[in-house]
Design an enzyme around this catalytic site. Structure first.
Site, PDB file in Angstrom:
ATOM      1  CG  ASN A 105      23.805  31.235  -8.990  1.00 33.16           C
ATOM      2  OD1 ASN A 105      22.690  31.068  -8.486  1.00 33.16           O
ATOM      3  ND2 ASN A 105      24.272  30.443  -9.935  1.00 33.16           N
ATOM      4  CG  HIS A 107      25.587  25.996 -10.811  1.00 34.05           C
ATOM      5  ND1 HIS A 107      24.444  26.124 -11.566  1.00 34.05           N
ATOM      6  CD2 HIS A 107      26.307  25.001 -11.378  1.00 34.05           C
ATOM      7  CE1 HIS A 107      24.479  25.255 -12.562  1.00 34.05           C
ATOM      8  NE2 HIS A 107      25.601  24.559 -12.468  1.00 34.05           N
ATOM      9  CB  SER A 134      30.352  26.326  -7.593  1.00 36.53           C
ATOM     10  OG  SER A 134      30.955  25.148  -8.094  1.00 36.53           O
ATOM     11  CG  ASP A 143      25.330  28.634 -14.060  1.00 33.71           C
ATOM     12  OD1 ASP A 143      24.867  29.430 -13.221  1.00 33.71           O
ATOM     13  OD2 ASP A 143      24.654  27.722 -14.582  1.00 33.71           O
TER      14      ASP A 143
HETATM   15  C1  GAR Z   1      19.683  24.154  -5.282  1.00 32.68           C
HETATM   16  O1  GAR Z   1      20.198  22.884  -5.503  1.00 32.68           O
HETATM   17  C2  GAR Z   1      20.474  25.193  -6.061  1.00 32.68           C
HETATM   18  O2  GAR Z   1      21.844  24.923  -6.109  1.00 32.68           O
HETATM   19  C3  GAR Z   1      19.860  25.056  -7.421  1.00 32.68           C
HETATM   20  O3  GAR Z   1      18.477  24.915  -7.183  1.00 32.68           O
HETATM   21  C4  GAR Z   1      18.287  24.284  -5.913  1.00 32.68           C
HETATM   22  C5  GAR Z   1      17.380  25.153  -5.090  1.00 32.68           C
HETATM   23  O4  GAR Z   1      17.043  24.533  -3.881  1.00 32.68           O
HETATM   24  N1  GAR Z   1      20.139  26.179  -8.243  1.00 32.68           N
HETATM   25  C6  GAR Z   1      20.276  26.107  -9.558  1.00 32.68           C
HETATM   26  O5  GAR Z   1      20.156  25.072 -10.178  1.00 32.68           O
HETATM   27  C7  GAR Z   1      20.593  27.429 -10.239  1.00 32.68           C
HETATM   28  N2  GAR Z   1      20.960  27.218 -11.587  1.00 32.68           N
HETATM   29  P1  GAR Z   1      16.340  25.368  -2.738  1.00 32.68           P
HETATM   30  O6  GAR Z   1      15.181  26.118  -3.397  1.00 32.68           O
HETATM   31  O7  GAR Z   1      15.847  24.351  -1.764  1.00 32.68           O
HETATM   32  O8  GAR Z   1      17.345  26.306  -2.144  1.00 32.68           O
END
Ligand code: GAR
Length: 225
Positions: A105, A107, A134, A143
């Site tokens: 994942n 995060h 991370s 997480d």
């Molecule tokens: C990213 O910032 C990712 O790290 C976060 O969602 C966004 C997705 O962006 N993930 C989380 O918050 C998971 N808990 P993307 O759809 O443009 O890749």
């Protein structure tokens, strides 16, 4: 060629970074499926229709019922790695155990700080001077799995959550690709709560430098991987 399944709930810019790295040859892998809990997710549009799977999680009676369908669909494409890239739904224990050890994942925080949601706003509220992202192995606790690598960005005095999120997102893309390069090369493994890199336990998360290279921090020779 390593087979990567991607779980995504929204925009899919991290998925796009994977696709781009594959197309330049930087990442020797193929995306074998993109899976979403939101049929309208823009991420789905980034791959050919035959590679898309989605179902509206809200239409299922329980989390486990949705996860079971999702897990069967993911398993059907026989992935070597399953990557949560902006997947915003908690994965139940059954899903995690089925793919444990090959489930990663990304995060948007420097874990263990700020698991969960609204990470950027919470870092700002705490007047943090550094924030980041991370990549970790997924375990049933949210997480909380072993962190493979992190990328750090500065927090600016005039930041709001959107500006900080954009700065973090810009390092998420090379971070995720760099970790997947290690994974695809067979160099990374999870054994219980320990990660190994090239067969040796990794006690400290790798760090992404400004050139997009991963380093072992505190190593006198700053080993690049
Ligand atoms: C990213 O910032 C990712 O790290 C976060 O969602 C966004 C997705 O962006 N993930 C989380 O918050 C998971 N808990 P993307 O759809 O443009 O890749």
């Amino acid at each position: 060629m390593q087979r990567i399944a991607v779980l995504a709930s929204g925009r899919g810019s991290n998925l796009q970074a994977i696709i781009d790295a594959i197309s330049t040859g930087e990442l020797p892998a193929e995306v074998v499926g993109v899976f979403s809990d939101k049929p309208s997710a823009a991420a789905l549009q980034r791959v050919a229709p035959g590679l898309r799977w989605s179902a509206d999680a809200r239409a299922f009676p329980t989390r486990d019922a949705f996860d079971a369908d999702l897990a069967d669909a993911v398993a059907a494409c026989q992935p070597d790695w399953v990557v949560c890239a902006g997947y915003m739904r908690i994965l139940g224990d059954a899903f995690v155990s089925r793919f444990r050890g090959r489930l990663l994942n990304i995060h948007p925080s420097l874990l263990p700080s700020y698991p969960g949601l609204r990470t950027h706003a919470r870092a700002l509220a705490d007047s943090k001077r550094e924030h980041g992202a991370s990549v970790h192995f997924v375990i049933p606790e949210l997480d909380a799995g072993a962190v493979v690598a992190q990328a750090v960005v500065p927090v600016h005095a005039d930041d709001n959550a959107e500006a900080l999120a954009a700065r973090v997102l810009a390092v998420e893309h090379p971070l995720l690709v760099a970790v997947l390069r290690l994974a695809a090369a067979g160099r990374l493994a999870e054994h219980g709560t320990t990660i190994t890199l090239d067969g040796h336990p990794l006690f400290t998360a790798l760090r992404l430098d400004s050139a997009g290279v991963l380093h072992v921090p505190d190593d006198p020779e700053s080993v690049s991987v």
